[in-house]
Design a protein around this motif. Structure first.
Motif, short mmCIF file in Angstrom:
data_model
loop_
_atom_site.label_atom_id
_atom_site.label_comp_id
_atom_site.label_asym_id
_atom_site.label_seq_id
_atom_site.Cartn_x
_atom_site.Cartn_y
_atom_site.Cartn_z
N MET A 155 1.28 -1.05 -0.04
CA MET A 155 0.00 -0.27 0.07
C MET A 155 1.17 1.13 0.46
N LEU A 156 0.64 1.85 -1.01
CA LEU A 156 0.94 3.78 -0.68
C LEU A 156 0.86 4.43 0.56
N VAL A 157 2.36 4.83 1.45
CA VAL A 157 2.52 5.74 2.14
C VAL A 157 3.30 6.67 2.37
N GLU A 158 4.03 6.72 1.22
CA GLU A 158 4.16 8.10 0.42
C GLU A 158 4.55 8.34 -0.61
N GLY A 159 4.23 9.07 -0.77
CA GLY A 159 4.09 9.70 -2.72
C GLY A 159 3.16 9.65 -3.43
N PHE A 160 2.34 10.00 -2.73
CA PHE A 160 0.83 10.62 -3.06
C PHE A 160 0.76 11.01 -4.94
N GLU A 161 2.12 12.11 -4.58
CA GLU A 161 1.74 13.56 -6.44
C GLU A 161 3.06 12.62 -6.93
N GLU A 162 3.18 11.17 -7.02
CA GLU A 162 4.51 11.00 -7.34
C GLU A 162 3.04 9.69 -8.90
N GLU A 163 3.88 10.01 -10.08
CA GLU A 163 3.48 8.45 -11.22
C GLU A 163 3.62 7.31 -10.95
N GLY A 164 2.82 6.61 -10.78
CA GLY A 164 3.18 5.23 -10.28
C GLY A 164 3.48 4.57 -11.76
N THR A 165 3.74 3.16 -11.41
CA THR A 165 4.63 2.64 -12.47
C THR A 165 3.73 1.06 -13.15
N LEU A 166 4.54 0.55 -13.63
CA LEU A 166 3.16 -0.55 -14.61
C LEU A 166 2.82 -1.92 -13.21
N GLU A 223 -4.30 8.83 -0.13
CA GLU A 223 -4.03 8.77 1.38
C GLU A 223 -4.66 8.13 2.68
N TYR A 224 -5.25 8.14 2.17
CA TYR A 224 -7.30 7.96 2.87
C TYR A 224 -6.66 6.65 3.63
N TYR A 225 -6.12 5.45 2.49
CA TYR A 225 -5.99 4.43 2.80
C TYR A 225 -4.98 3.97 4.03
N LYS A 226 -4.58 4.21 4.44
CA LYS A 226 -3.37 4.11 5.54
C LYS A 226 -4.30 4.16 6.16
N HIS A 227 -4.43 5.83 6.83
CA HIS A 227 -5.32 5.80 7.99
C HIS A 227 -6.55 5.16 8.36
N HIS A 228 -7.74 4.41 7.30
CA HIS A 228 -8.40 3.55 7.32
C HIS A 228 -8.26 2.33 7.56
N LEU A 229 -6.31 1.51 7.52
CA LEU A 229 -6.23 0.95 7.63
C LEU A 229 -5.58 0.80 9.45
N GLU A 230 -4.75 1.47 9.86
CA GLU A 230 -4.46 2.23 11.19
C GLU A 230 -6.06 2.48 12.33
N ALA A 231 -6.72 2.77 11.39
CA ALA A 231 -7.46 3.13 12.73
C ALA A 231 -8.77 1.98 13.26
N LEU A 232 -8.05 0.89 12.02
CA LEU A 232 -8.93 -0.33 12.06
C LEU A 232 -7.62 -1.67 12.71
N GLY A 233 -6.82 -1.04 13.21
CA GLY A 233 -6.10 -1.67 14.59
C GLY A 233 -4.90 -2.45 13.29
N TYR A 234 -4.74 -2.27 12.32
CA TYR A 234 -3.48 -2.54 10.97
C TYR A 234 -2.69 -1.80 11.67
N ARG A 235 -0.87 -3.03 11.73
CA ARG A 235 0.21 -2.08 12.49
C ARG A 235 1.63 -2.73 10.86
N LYS A 236 2.25 -1.43 10.78
CA LYS A 236 3.37 -2.53 10.06
C LYS A 236 3.70 -3.56 10.14
N CYS A 237 3.92 -4.34 8.57
CA CYS A 237 4.35 -5.04 9.23
C CYS A 237 6.10 -5.10 8.08
N THR A 238 5.91 -4.66 6.81
CA THR A 238 7.85 -3.81 6.61
C THR A 238 6.92 -3.08 5.15
N ASP A 239 8.66 -2.83 4.44
CA ASP A 239 7.77 -1.27 3.53
C ASP A 239 9.59 -1.99 2.60
N TRP A 240 8.48 -1.32 1.45
CA TRP A 240 9.00 -1.31 0.21
C TRP A 240 9.98 0.54 -0.35
#
Length: 378
Positions: free
Chosen positions: A135-146, A153-170
């Motif tokens: 899930m994109l958590v930084e770089g919302f004003e950057e063009e994606g890739t294939l 940005e609101y996706y991450k706020h929803h997940l965290e409000a539901l008790g989800y926590r970071k496992c790993t980042d890329w």
């Protein structure tokens, strides 16, 4: 009105599942459309080789009779066995900015996983690492890739409000291609080649098919990535599927093979000119003219950016300068092709060996993706 969750079972429902993000993000300048037909094949139990061992279900969320979200639930028993866990994965998740919608979708995945003996939930992940994930958590004003998702940005706020926590980042980086490679990189590549008795090879498509290079390539991928987060070893059937999918498409000018003194494949790298403009023109569809835009982008690209799709190096050679040698050969080809930028695509944040490859290059780390997880508490 309450959120209604439907299982996408019919072809029409699966078409809605595949097309939903292209509708949700229509007009967003940073979103790169997915190819709906390719997604459909990924989700099809008859066409995706992962269904040899995986289970999946697809959920659609409706509010006031309108489609407002989607999410896939996946169990990969091979990955669970390898990593000694009992996890259900959620993937291909998209939803409007309504916490009732995101909660209902994820609860459906949790319930489905719990019924099948799972104890934890994590995602966004696919069937394998060759599916789009994170899930994109930084770089919302950057063009994606294939090969990456875009999300609000609101996706991450929803997940965290539901008790989800970071496992790993890329992390993802955008590298400025020099007009000419520094002689020190070329010298280092020559030294590494001589010291390890290895050499760069260029194959034709006929040679790749005749010598079964595709099988050797993905066997090397399995050896390279087997210890990285959540990796699922590819089966023979999966490898056959990926060989057919990828090696028939890539421009061999931007593929580097490295062999040892006995002509065994020990490293390779694949790059692909950016398909973003073509994907936007296609609207996520091959027909009626999407295929033509994609064909031109693949073989007559005028893009200034090239994407790094995949790199693999024999584990015993990873600390001997071979990755740097491989990058030098790939970047030499990119310089010849006139590209200005390279996108690394996602790299695990704690993969310092890969991060060190970019020392000396002009770059910026511009996007971050995250896998979230938690215990199932139903």
């Amino acid at each position: 009105m309450a959120i209604e969750i439907h299982i996408a079972a019919s072809r029409k429902e699966m078409e809605l599942f595949c097309s939903f993000p292209n509708v949700l993000y229509k007009g967003n300048p940073y979103y790169v459309p997915t190819l709906e037909a390719d997604d459909f094949k990924t989700f099809d139990r008859k066409q995706n080789a992962a269904f040899e061992f995986c289970q999946a279900e697809y959920f659609l969320a409706y509010k006031d009779g309108k489609l407002v979200g989607r999410c896939a639930a996946i169990i990969n028993p091979r990955a669970n066995e390898a990593w000694k866990c009992r996890k259900v994965r959620f993937g291909w998740i998209d939803f409007i900015d309504d916490t009732e919608v995101s909660a209902a979708l994820l609860k459906s995945v949790e319930k489905w996983g719990k019924e099948r003996g799972m104890e934890e939930i994590e995602g966004p992940l696919g069937f394998t690492d060759f599916d789009t994930e994170g899930m994109l958590v930084e770089g919302f004003e950057e063009e994606g890739t294939l090969i990456t998702f875009y999300n609000h940005e609101y996706y991450k706020h929803h997940l965290e409000a539901l008790g989800y926590r970071k496992c790993t980042d890329w992390l993802e980086r955008r590298i400025t291609i020099p007009e000419k490679l520094d002689e020190k990189y070329l010298k280092l590549a020559r030294i590494v080649a001589e010291r390890n008795k290895i050499h760069v090879v260029r194959y034709t498509r006929k040679e790749i098919k005749r010598m079964d290079i595709g099988q050797k390539l993905f066997d090397l991928v399995n050896r390279t990535y087997c210890k990285l987060y959540g990796y699922s070893i590819l089966s023979k059937k999966q490898i056959d599927q990926y060989v057919k999918l990828y090696l028939s498409l890539v421009d061999l000018r931007y593929v580097s093979f490295v062999n040892d003194e006995n002509d065994n494949l020990v490293a390779f790298g694949v790059m692909l000119p950016s398909m973003n403009e073509a994907l936007r023109k296609s609207g996520g569809r091959y027909l009626p003219f999407g295929w033509w835009h994609l064909f031109k982008a693949l073989y007559f690209s005028k893009a200034d950016t090239i994407e790094m799709l995949l790199i693999a190096v024999e584990p015993s050679l990873q600390s001997k300068g071979v990755p740097a040698m491989l990058i030098t050969d790939l970047f030499s080809r990119v310089v010849e092709g006139g590209f200005k930028y390279a996108e690394t695509n996602p790299e695990l944040e704690d993969n310092y060996a890969v991060a060190n490859l970019w020392n000396g290059f002009d770059l910026r780390q511009h996007r971050r993706r995250r896998v979230y997880g938690k215990a199932i508490e139903l």
